[in-house]
Design a protein around this motif. Sequence first.
Motif, PDB file in Angstrom:
ATOM      1  N   PRO A1255       0.815  -1.212   0.000  1.00  0.00           N
ATOM      2  CA  PRO A1255       0.000   0.000   0.000  1.00  0.00           C
ATOM      3  C   PRO A1255       0.859   1.277   0.000  1.00  0.00           C
ATOM      4  CG  PRO A1255       0.042  -0.943   2.194  1.00  0.00           C
ATOM      5  CD  PRO A1255       0.751  -1.930   1.304  1.00  0.00           C
ATOM      6  N   ASP A1256       2.190   1.139   0.214  1.00  0.00           N
ATOM      7  CA  ASP A1256       3.083   2.292   0.233  1.00  0.00           C
ATOM      8  C   ASP A1256       3.360   2.758  -1.194  1.00  0.00           C
ATOM      9  OD1 ASP A1256       4.161   1.962   3.288  1.00  0.00           O
ATOM     10  OD2 ASP A1256       3.880   0.022   2.291  1.00  0.00           O
ATOM     11  N   ALA A1257       3.982   3.938  -1.305  1.00  0.00           N
ATOM     12  CA  ALA A1257       4.277   4.507  -2.614  1.00  0.00           C
ATOM     13  C   ALA A1257       5.341   3.713  -3.346  1.00  0.00           C
ATOM     14  CB  ALA A1257       4.708   5.963  -2.483  1.00  0.00           C
ATOM     15  N   SER A1258       6.260   3.075  -2.597  1.00  0.00           N
ATOM     16  CA  SER A1258       7.317   2.295  -3.222  1.00  0.00           C
ATOM     17  C   SER A1258       7.742   1.201  -2.258  1.00  0.00           C
ATOM     18  CB  SER A1258       8.512   3.182  -3.570  1.00  0.00           C
ATOM     19  OG  SER A1258       9.102   3.708  -2.376  1.00  0.00           O
ATOM     20  N   VAL A1259       8.566   0.267  -2.759  1.00  0.00           N
ATOM     21  CA  VAL A1259       9.045  -0.826  -1.906  1.00  0.00           C
ATOM     22  C   VAL A1259       9.957  -0.300  -0.809  1.00  0.00           C
ATOM     23  CG1 VAL A1259      10.302  -3.011  -1.877  1.00  0.00           C
ATOM     24  CG2 VAL A1259       8.789  -2.476  -3.800  1.00  0.00           C
ATOM     25  N   PRO A1260      10.877   0.638  -1.102  1.00  0.00           N
ATOM     26  CA  PRO A1260      11.724   1.165  -0.002  1.00  0.00           C
ATOM     27  C   PRO A1260      10.910   1.817   1.099  1.00  0.00           C
ATOM     28  CG  PRO A1260      12.728   1.641  -2.116  1.00  0.00           C
ATOM     29  CD  PRO A1260      11.359   1.125  -2.412  1.00  0.00           C
ATOM     30  N   GLU A1261       9.784   2.479   0.701  1.00  0.00           N
ATOM     31  CA  GLU A1261       8.977   3.138   1.733  1.00  0.00           C
ATOM     32  C   GLU A1261       8.307   2.132   2.652  1.00  0.00           C
ATOM     33  OE1 GLU A1261       6.332   6.191   0.581  1.00  0.00           O
ATOM     34  OE2 GLU A1261       7.736   7.142  -0.822  1.00  0.00           O
ATOM     35  N   ALA A1262       8.132   0.899   2.180  1.00  0.00           N
ATOM     36  CA  ALA A1262       7.571  -0.143   3.057  1.00  0.00           C
ATOM     37  C   ALA A1262       8.549  -0.514   4.145  1.00  0.00           C
ATOM     38  CB  ALA A1262       7.194  -1.371   2.235  1.00  0.00           C
ATOM     39  N   SER A1263       9.838  -0.175   3.904  1.00  0.00           N
ATOM     40  CA  SER A1263      10.884  -0.371   4.906  1.00  0.00           C
ATOM     41  C   SER A1263      10.837  -1.788   5.469  1.00  0.00           C
ATOM     42  CB  SER A1263      10.744   0.686   6.004  1.00  0.00           C
ATOM     43  OG  SER A1263      11.826   0.589   6.913  1.00  0.00           O
ATOM     44  N   ASN A1264      10.877  -1.900   6.802  1.00  0.00           N
ATOM     45  CA  ASN A1264      10.772  -3.209   7.444  1.00  0.00           C
ATOM     46  C   ASN A1264       9.479  -3.295   8.262  1.00  0.00           C
ATOM     47  OD1 ASN A1264      11.502  -1.429   9.467  1.00  0.00           O
ATOM     48  ND2 ASN A1264      12.702  -2.937  10.616  1.00  0.00           N
ATOM     49  N   PHE A1265       8.445  -2.561   7.793  1.00  0.00           N
ATOM     50  CA  PHE A1265       7.170  -2.532   8.513  1.00  0.00           C
ATOM     51  C   PHE A1265       6.352  -3.793   8.178  1.00  0.00           C
ATOM     52  CE2 PHE A1265       7.806   2.198   7.661  1.00  0.00           C
ATOM     53  CZ  PHE A1265       8.546   2.370   8.828  1.00  0.00           C
ATOM     54  N   CYS A1266       5.494  -4.150   9.123  1.00  0.00           N
ATOM     55  CA  CYS A1266       4.595  -5.289   8.891  1.00  0.00           C
ATOM     56  C   CYS A1266       3.640  -4.949   7.749  1.00  0.00           C
ATOM     57  CB  CYS A1266       3.797  -5.599  10.164  1.00  0.00           C
ATOM     58  SG  CYS A1266       4.836  -6.098  11.566  1.00  0.00           S
ATOM     59  N   ARG A1267       3.550  -5.853   6.812  1.00  0.00           N
ATOM     60  CA  ARG A1267       2.656  -5.675   5.666  1.00  0.00           C
ATOM     61  C   ARG A1267       2.021  -7.033   5.316  1.00  0.00           C
ATOM     62  NH1 ARG A1267       3.127  -1.230   7.076  1.00  0.00           N
ATOM     63  NH2 ARG A1267       3.898   0.602   5.923  1.00  0.00           N
ATOM     64  N   ASN A1268       1.073  -7.002   4.424  1.00  0.00           N
ATOM     65  CA  ASN A1268       0.396  -8.248   4.002  1.00  0.00           C
ATOM     66  C   ASN A1268       0.281  -8.284   2.467  1.00  0.00           C
ATOM     67  OD1 ASN A1268      -0.936 -10.671   4.003  1.00  0.00           O
ATOM     68  ND2 ASN A1268      -2.764  -9.944   5.072  1.00  0.00           N
ATOM     69  N   PRO A1269       1.422  -8.439   1.772  1.00  0.00           N
ATOM     70  CA  PRO A1269       1.405  -8.358   0.302  1.00  0.00           C
ATOM     71  C   PRO A1269       0.667  -9.516  -0.368  1.00  0.00           C
ATOM     72  CG  PRO A1269       3.555  -9.066   1.078  1.00  0.00           C
ATOM     73  CD  PRO A1269       2.778  -8.678   2.295  1.00  0.00           C
ATOM     74  N   ASP A1270       0.509 -10.652   0.299  1.00  0.00           N
ATOM     75  CA  ASP A1270      -0.183 -11.793  -0.321  1.00  0.00           C
ATOM     76  C   ASP A1270      -1.517 -12.085   0.365  1.00  0.00           C
ATOM     77  OD1 ASP A1270       0.918 -12.568   2.046  1.00  0.00           O
ATOM     78  OD2 ASP A1270       1.791 -14.436   1.311  1.00  0.00           O
ATOM     79  N   ALA A1271      -2.045 -11.117   1.123  1.00  0.00           N
ATOM     80  CA  ALA A1271      -3.376 -11.206   1.738  1.00  0.00           C
ATOM     81  C   ALA A1271      -3.536 -12.472   2.577  1.00  0.00           C
ATOM     82  CB  ALA A1271      -4.465 -11.110   0.678  1.00  0.00           C
ATOM     83  N   LYS A1272      -2.560 -12.735   3.446  1.00  0.00           N
ATOM     84  CA  LYS A1272      -2.668 -13.898   4.320  1.00  0.00           C
ATOM     85  C   LYS A1272      -3.834 -13.704   5.285  1.00  0.00           C
ATOM     86  CE  LYS A1272       2.280 -15.060   4.406  1.00  0.00           C
ATOM     87  NZ  LYS A1272       2.183 -16.262   3.577  1.00  0.00           N
ATOM     88  N   PRO A1273      -4.595 -14.783   5.577  1.00  0.00           N
ATOM     89  CA  PRO A1273      -5.730 -14.647   6.503  1.00  0.00           C
ATOM     90  C   PRO A1273      -5.318 -14.170   7.897  1.00  0.00           C
ATOM     91  CG  PRO A1273      -5.832 -16.720   5.297  1.00  0.00           C
ATOM     92  CD  PRO A1273      -4.492 -16.123   5.014  1.00  0.00           C
ATOM     93  N   ALA A1274      -4.047 -14.456   8.305  1.00  0.00           N
ATOM     94  CA  ALA A1274      -3.598 -14.064   9.647  1.00  0.00           C
ATOM     95  C   ALA A1274      -3.330 -12.578   9.762  1.00  0.00           C
ATOM     96  CB  ALA A1274      -2.350 -14.848  10.014  1.00  0.00           C
TER      97      ALA A1274
END
Length: 1665
Positions: A1255-1274
């Motif tokens: 959801p960030d503007a770029s991959v570097p901006e995602a940094s090391n934050f928790c994200r859900n790029p593959d929509a895991k149910p968890a």
Amino acid sequence: MWTGPLADHTSGKGHFLYLNEPKRIARLRSPTIQSTDPRCIQLFYHMFGEEVGHLRIYAQSPDGTKEEVWRRKRNQGLGWQRAFGKIQPGLYEVIIEGNGGRGPRSTIAIDDVYIDVCSNVERDCKVTASGAYYQGHRDVTRSGKKCQRWDSPSVRQYNMTDASIFPDEKIQDASNFCRNPRNFSTSPWCFTVEKDSVCEPCEVQICPCRDHEFQCDVCISKMDVCDGKMDCKNGEDEKQCEFKNCDFEDGTLCSYHITPGENGYTWKLNSGSTPSSETGPFMDATKQSPEGTFIYTEASKGVEGEITTLRTSPKRGTHDAKACLRFNYHAFGSNLGDLAIYVQEESRPKRKLWEMRRWRTFHAYVELDEGRWFPFSVEFVEAPSYVILFEASRGDGFRGDQALDDITIREGKCDIPDCEWYEYRCDNGLCVDIAFLCNDDNNCLDESDEGQQCYGKGDECKFETSKLCGYTVAQGGAQFTWAAYTFSPYLSDWQKPANSWYTYTDDIITGFTGTGPRSTGTQGTFMAVDSKNGTAGAESILSSPIINTDNETCLHFSYHMNGRNMGTLRVVQKFANKTEVNLATLMGHHGLDWLNHSDSLAPGEFEVQFIARRGDGITSNMAIDNVRLELDLCPEVVESVNCTFEDSYLCGYIIASSSESFVWIRNNGPTFTAKTGPNADHTQSQVPENESSECADGNYQEYKGQMATTWFGSACKPWYESPSSLYKHLSENYCRADDDADFGPWCFSWNGAYGANGDTWDYCRNFCPGYYMYTTSHRGEQGSTTTLSSPLHDFQGNTNHSLEFYHHMKGTDIGTFEVFLLTDDFLVQRLVEIKGNHGSGWVKAAVAIPSVTAHRSRVVFRGTRGDGIKGDIAIDDVSLNQVEFNAQDVPVYECISTHVGSEYSGTISLTKSGKACMPWRSDSVVQRLKKLGEFAVFPDSTLIQANNFCRNPDLRKDGPWCFTSDTDTKGERCDVPFCDCTEGQFQCTNGMCVASHLLCNGIDNCGDRSDEETPCNHSVACGFEDAYSCGYSVRKAGSAFTWTRTEYHLPSLNTNPNLTCKISGSVMIADACGFASGVAELVSPPINISMPHCLHFCYYIDGLGTSELNVLQERASTTSGNKHGVIRKNLFFSTGEPVNQWLSDVVQLPAGQYNVIFQAKLFKDSISQNRKILKSCPGTLAVDEVAIVPGICKDQIICPDLPPCSDKAQLECLQDRHGSNYIGHKNVTRDGYDCQRWDMQSPHKHQFQRPSDFPDASVPEASNFCRNPDAKPAGPWCYTTDRTIEWQPCDIPICAACGEQFQCKSGQCRSVELKCDGDPNCGDWSDEHDSNCPTGSTLIGPGATYTGTLNVTGSGKPCMNWAQQIARRDNMIKFGLDVTDFPDKSIEDAKNYCRNPNQDPKGPWCITSKRWDIDYCDIPRSCTSTEFECDNGVCVHEETLCDGENDCGDLSDEIKPCTDQMSATCNFLTKYNCGYRVSPVGRSLYKWVPKYNTEADKYERFMGVDVQNGVRYKSRTSLISPPVRIPIFEFACVKFVFKISDFDAVVLKLHSQYKTGKRRQIWESFNNTGEEWKTVYTMIKHEGQEFRLVFESIAGLNNKSPAIASVEVNPEYCDVGKIENAYIYKTDTLLFNCENGNVFDEDKKCDGYNDCLDFTDELNGCGKK
């Protein structure tokens, strides 16, 4: 394959019983037998065939007990065999049971059944002289030598090993007894036991005859005595039966024998009048007195056509001597049948001597009366022994008695009086006027006046009588033979005329069975061969009488050859010297019409033969008719390509087809399907308008012609007989048109295709005079082909030609139209290929044929069917002209524009691997070319010109190719470049060119999907204004019913002026016009969203509730082994009812990657037979203005506003369960591990490297934050920096935004009342897994939340593992399952426990076999707060209580809670409406429902009719009271309060309904009440019967509804029709609550009336009155 016996077992000439019905059981029952001694049964059976079933014998007692006596099954070999069994004493029936087996090769036959005392059955004697069936125990020869065993080695050497040659069941059973295997000898015999074994006869006596048999050298049936056949060797059965002349005066039959008909029609002796009036004689012929005796047929019994036979005793005659049969015949009555006389010689078929048919027509020549006897004499040739048979057939009524008297036979010729000079002597002795000869009428009554003498020069044979003009038939094989057929539109199949020539039969209607003519044009008889009989190649010859002429003559005949398996019809002139001249050979499919043919005949003595040769299938019927000779040469026929198709001969063109139904058809006027095909031919439409008033030419409303015949030939009715007043002003019975330009002129007709109950109608066909050829796209399958081939034409050396023709290609489903030049019957040069919609007019085309084609060739027009019914292709006015042009100007194509590349004519001669190509003209290549398919297509004129260049003659998908060696049988592909694209084309990435209109249509036309990606602006949100429809694509489900884009209007909708959601623009429609059923899908481009979105759209449904709209989610399956790779879920469905206006709706879309599908479903039988409905095409759907908005759909989920908070707070919580849109800064997992940066591949490698993954503007901006790029149910997660732990989820709370409502784990808000109700309202089960919910070990509702560990079904079957079985996608689709449908944390946790993932109303279940058999589990169940627990444990919704329906299955929902509640007197304030129920039940647009009102001075709760959009005019709903019982008074007063706000909106009626189902109307609304409540009084005279009140509401023109507020029923009189203002129940009124739940005003308490109906208002707190 033949499987039955060759003859009966008894004599080889008699009868037997047989069974040949596959998969059927037949039983033969004996009379009841009572015996004190054992009985034996013996019969002979025949069971031969590879599909034979079983045969068994058993005895059945009266109590049903069965004792099996004998059984055999399967093939028992060829020949009769003996069955024998013993039956114990008792009372029983003997039943012989046969099973028909698996198929037609399964005949079972039985004969000679004996049931008797065993000593009589097991006789040691032979039945016949040869003793072929002897099964006794004699084991010595005549000379006294001992017999040897049949199964001994010394006997086996004589090939005595086959059990079927013995009468015993096994060879071992024959032991060493005398037998006669293979009927080898004249008596039973055996091999002796001596060293030099020899065979010797045995001395076996002939069995004494039984009571029903006659004794001679053998036993014969007494029925065979005196039958004219010598069944005994010495003729003893016929010696005592010599023929006697008979006048019946002694009251006997003179040893004659009568065979009655099956239904009682028979010969009888009689004196005086016969029993029936107005028929039969009143005196005999001998004495001319009522005292005399005669024999007659009694017609008061039997059925039409039934036959009874009078057989004389045998007559011994002199071989080949003349004899005369004389008799008197009487026939009087209006229902007479026929009489035929035969002579039956011994061992020969009967031979007809005389016949009298249709005797009633003799009234034209002789005045008949009941006292007149007619003497007849018949001359015939005698035989050594014969009988005479008089066969009478019953007419069509009881006034049809026929009588005979004075039957005599004397030797010598008959003395027959001469006819008058102007009369003709018939074969039966009648004299008829010579003027009646050869007039196609049976004036002689035996058709002898229509025989061979009628066929000569200048005469025409129409085959209207059974004499067939002297034609004879030579049968080919297996019943494939010429026979006469008579056309009748009322029967359903061809049947050869049987006993009566005038048997009305139907010919085969083309288009339904695929072969045979429609009619002869004269509605008469024709000659035909029926291809249902015979095998491929079978022939039958129809020969004319001998013709002798000194001049050349012309043979004319009509023929019909319609069918895809057509064989050949040869016409041959066969001379007396046996030489033959082949006149014509007709082959292949020639279309639907009768065609005419002519051939010149040489002078001489000859016969004409029509030789039919059967094709390779059943659709190869051939017919001929109207054969005539003209004394002149035939007109010269020039073989030419030129044709206008105005003649049914089709200029010699030949039709062939790959399909029974998709064929070229000659037609005039419009084609069968609307919106495709021409309205008139090209030839005649060029005539000035003022010269032809019969051609509508598409201007239907202006048609003023005089056509009065429908498409299928039915006469039109006069318009003044129309059932509608709309058409009574029209003139005569001429075809006329409505305002709908897509449907042509029509009329009401006697046998119309549409409508019912006598008001049938149909379209008119021949209202344009000219003819053309067209392909029938309303039949056949996509890809079917049909060819129209010209006669062979000589293209005359070096002359260039131009082929010109007109084509018509209008419609959305047009296939392909090609023109070829066919040489050598396999080499084809494609001249032109035309595709697509070319508009509504005729288009001229011209094709150059260069001079290099110096061959006799055919021009072939081939049509290929498209993917729907709107794809008619038509041609007309074909002409071939000589022209001047340079053959070198013919273009040479050095590149290809499609993958197929069939147009390539360049000079590349190497394959892609560099191998040299072989010349196409070489012998080995030519032989391989002939095996490729229908024919080989080359762009070159000859194979020589094709040289060894790469070509694609069989249209392979991978392009041009060639053969490379003698051993190369398949060929190898060449590397031919693609051409540069021209204007109007798109260049694919692979170099191919596709038409621009094919871009972005969801179909991969390029082969690399570049036409669906590069130029397209894909978007789910779409108004369908651009030509590419935003990337939406269309799928069809085996039907031409489909979505199409149109502008400004819906073509088949006539009801809506505002035709789109917008003021103007385009819309997607699924047009139902012309379809009975179908499914079409409009598929969106792929959706990839990280948070829920709301889908908005407009839709429209037109018609009669015959279609529905579904919105589906289709996503890729994550389950391994998924066969189809997708999972579907239904997000929305329409009611299926018509709305006839645009509506808008919303669908909640979850986060994820998937497609949205708008699915249009058209129900079966949606096209009504009513013409008005057919023209409006009910069921059409439309979709427009699709939009997608982030967030939750407001009218689906109501949540309070979010509390004010900081931006940072909002960032650090999840908006939904998946958290795909989370952009907070959490960078630690739930176990405290630091997160790895997303733009790094260490320590863990991963695939998430695109910005669209976050959801960030770029991959570097995602940094090391928790994200859900593959929509895991968890939810959000991250890779850890620990090398031993790859990833972990992060612990992030969901934003608190639901206030007092319950918040799901996904973040959605739900009402607290929905928690723990057994339904997963959150979609993730979090509302059912809350800690406050009951344990999962018992059931709540249907048990969808059950998480117990029971793994055995209620019937004791063990459950299988869910995870292993659900991996198979076909099983998932079967039950609509997904892994997320289980209440467990994962599907693995569900193990093999009982679950209810599809919310089955029957409760939890499980899979019990690998075939996915399921069974239900027996688990205690708890009903929810909104459910009622039935006595049998079933839970039903409380709204179903006391509604008159047995929802529980044990009636407890209608008894237990309702006993104290049910009352016809009701104010509808009680929970269950006093037991009133509503009809119809279930979903409806118009029904009674409880309604509420909070306004002052209004009824708080009452019953009203709920009226929804789309309700039909005059829809009905009924409110039905509980039973009313008033035994002491025969009248009842009904007082009720009602309101009708609009008189035009509704009709309200009150009926009384009794137990018998009978209804009586007692009141009907007569005025509207506005907004005021009125009280009305009426009376019911019930006379002590139980009754119910029925309030019936009928929908009016406006969407207004009636209402009823209270009802009272009392045993008293009242003023019928009295109306007064109603008293209002208000909340501040003092009310009295009865113990049974009823509520009344306090002032009604203690008033002496039982208002509560349980007396509690008169008992509680009341003093004595």
